[in-house]
Design an enzyme around this catalytic site. Structure first.
Site: not given
Length: 291
Positions: A168-169, A216, A245, A260, A262
């Site tokens: 991936q870049p 955070r 997620r 991604e 998840e």
């Protein structure tokens, strides 16, 4: 009262890295469930004796993906498992990013190099190599075109161990705005978090990394929420999702893209969002009672 197993990994002699697990077990017990953590690869576990097997921190599965998927299938045949076996199997291979892109979801551009493929690596920009089945930034590294030989050695190691590599870049926005993790329960936003860049220049691919640096709380933008919801809508049989997620980064155009998705064992970061614990507990108990 419902019986719930929370599937986790075996840390051996080390303390578990799952900070949420004991808190969630106790919350489920306080809500009237019979809840306990079990190692997913425990040969003595009677998975059919539970109303729900909740996959939580099976964080060693990516090195044993075939074994893990077979376990998920077996459990799904004898009881309810969350997320469902079909979704888990689809999500264990990050080639799902191609499915999302085909469905029109903005994603980080990704190519795949399977064992036997030539080391076709970018010559004009910084890039990332990581396994198509992986977690916690294991076997992941970023490279400049000048580091081609080192990247080729990583590919050779991964291919020798049977891993398909993703290329991936490296999106420079990560160094500024980080990654945002939007977490959902039963299709509705639960909370969101932001973390800093994981892959520092020059860090070896096989070095231990901090998976969630500078974590955070985060308030997602409308654009981030829209992309996350589009990604979830593109999941096969998405109605069966209990938790999810969606990890987002900004593309070169400044717009959020899926890095991604998840759906197997995402960290829920309940230690950062303790106010979400009661809602997660209610939904997990309700899922067990639907068994």
């Amino acid at each position: 009262m419902p019986r719930i197993a929370l599937a986790t990994y075996d840390p051996g002699t080390e303390p578990s890295k799952d900070r949420d697990l004991p808190v969630l077990v106790e919350a489920l017990r306080a809500a009237g469930a019979v809840a306990e953590a079990r190692h997913w690869d425990d040969p003595g576990a009677d998975w059919g004796g539970y109303d729900l097997v909740l996959i939580r921190s099976t964080w060693d599965y990516s090195w044993r993906a075939e074994e893990f998927c077979a376990w998920v299938d077996r459990v799904g045949e004898v009881t309810r498992i969350a997320n469902p076996a079909g979704i888990v199997r689809w999500n264990t291979d990050k080639r799902y990013l191609g499915d999302l892109a085909a469905a029109g979801v903005p994603t980080v551009p990704t190519r795949y190099l399977a064992p036997g493929d030539a080391a076709d690596l970018p010559a004009g920009h910084e890039y990332v190599i990581k396994p198509a089945s992986g977690a916690g930034a294991r076997f992941a590294a970023r490279y400049t075109p000048a580091e081609h030989d080192t990247a080729v050695r990583q590919l050779a190691r991964m291919h020798a161990e049977g891993f398909t590599a993703m290329v991936q870049p490296y999106l420079r926005s990560i160094d500024v705005s980080g990654e945002r993790a939007l977490q959902f329960v039963c299709g509705r936003l639960l909370h969101a978090s932001r973390k800093g860049a994981v892959l520092a220049p020059g860090t070896p691919y096989d070095a231990d990394k901090v998976a969630h640096p500078d974590l955070r709380r985060w308030q997602p933008t409308d654009a981030e929420l829209a992309v996350a919801e589009r990604a979830l809508a593109a999941v096969p049989d998405a109605s069966g999702l209990l938790y999810a997620r969606v990890d987002l980064v900004d593309g070169d155009d400044g717009q959020p893209r899926v890095m991604e998705l998840e759906l197997v064992e995402p960290n829920l970061f309940l230690f950062l969002h303790p106010d979400s614990l009661p809602h997660v507990t209610r939904e997990v108990v309700a899922a067990a009672e639907r068994h």
